[in-house]
Scaffold this active site. Structure first.
Site: not given
Length: 331
Positions: A31, A95, A149, A153
């Site tokens: 993380d 990311t 987003y 995904k």
């Protein structure tokens, strides 16, 4: 058995880490602590079967180091929350896309199963009551930041599916529908912890939009065992599974429930989407899952009600936070 949990210092990841340790696993958490917190892992800090590595899933060396000797991977690390996506859209996109590709590439080297956590956001504006995994996606313009987003995904899912179908990597996809519980922060837009924090502070609860939009919320402790069951089941590989609770509530009604649960004297104010998120924001009126596939494959059946979820969040917010823990910096 050793498991890797990317994003394991986050809300869901920390609960998953505790659950895996309780099953006797060794757990490595990777993380970067951009949204996660060492406080979330304080309960397992002294556990010799646990290791926390501070590093990014976009860093191939960090991922390769963290994945050494593991038997399965839970890929939870991602840029999450509406506030995060709207404020740092490009970074979030990078990311969520590149991080997943790196994790899949390294997992392919080791031939270890990967569970990819996706989101109900992939369904976009589809308001079908009881969304099934093969239902159509209805999303807005790719030039509208709100949908970046969902697009990222969805592409993550496609990558995971193709790594399984074309390269033979064992992968399974889960689509989470508003997983909630202790340790979740409202800082990035999550509505229940945000409402609870406002109510406990005696502030007005800010309802974005009209408040008539309906959502479903599922306790994290109902979700976590299903993640473990699915990644351990070869029959689940190559498929996507909805995980959520079909109990619907409008956001306005949710605000009233939080006020009642906290005993607060707070009022409720509505805030236009444009004021909350900026121009061009779009929302959907309803998002309700059909979890038959997860029930049939993994026995998934949520047992905790919305009132229990709210009570758990309230209780946690009234409890002092634990001290932090040390980390290993990757590289």
């Amino acid at each position: 058995m050793r498991s890797l949990v990317t994003g394991g210092a986050g809300f869901i990841g920390s609960h998953l880490t505790e659950h895996l340790l309780g099953l006797g696993h060794e757990v490595v958490v990777l993380d970067d602590l951009s949204t996660g917190s060492v406080h979330n892992l304080a309960a397992v800090a002294a556990e010799p079967r646990f290791r926390l590595v501070r590093g990014s899933v976009c860093d191939e060396d960090a991922v390769r180091d963290a994945m050494a000797g593991v038997h399965d991977v839970y890929h939870l690390a991602a840029a999450v929350g509406v506030f995060t996506i709207m404020a740092r859209t490009l970074d979030s996109l990078r990311t969520n896309l590149h991080g997943t590709e790196v994790v899949l590439d390294v997992a392919l080297e080791h031939q270890v199963p990967v569970l990819l956590t996706s989101t109900s956001e992939v369904y976009g504006k589809n308001t079908t009551a009881g969304l099934r995994e093969d239902d159509d996606r209805i999303v807005g313009s790719p030039l509208t930041d709100r949908w970046s987003y969902a697009e990222a995904k969805a592409l993550d899912e496609t990558l995971a599916h193709l790594y399984h179908r074309e390269l033979g990597l064992p992968t399974v996809i889960v689509r989470l529908f508003n997983t909630v519980g202790p340790r979740q922060t409202g800082r990035y837009g999550m509505v229940i912890p945000r409402f609870v924090d406002q109510a406990l502070a005696g502030l007005p609860l800010t309802v974005f939009g009209t408040g008539r939009q309906a959502r479903c919320f599922c306790h994290v402790l109902d979700v976590v065992p299903a993640l473990v069951a699915l990644v351990a089941d070869p029959g689940a590989y190559g498929q996507a599974y909805n995980l959520g609770n079909a109990e619907q509530v409008t956001i306005e009604r949710l605000a009233h429930k939080v006020i009642a649960a906290t005993g607060s004297t707070s009022g409720i104010v509505t805030v236009p989407y444009e004021q909350a998120y900026g121009p061009g924001y779009e929302d959907m009126q309803r998002r309700v899952p059909d979890c038959t596939r997860a029930h049939d494959r993994a026995g998934f059946h949520p047992t905790r009600s919305l009132d229990e979820i709210i009570a758990a969040v309230v209780a946690e917010r009234r409890t002092p936070r634990p001290v932090g823990i040390a980390t290993t910096v990757a590289g």
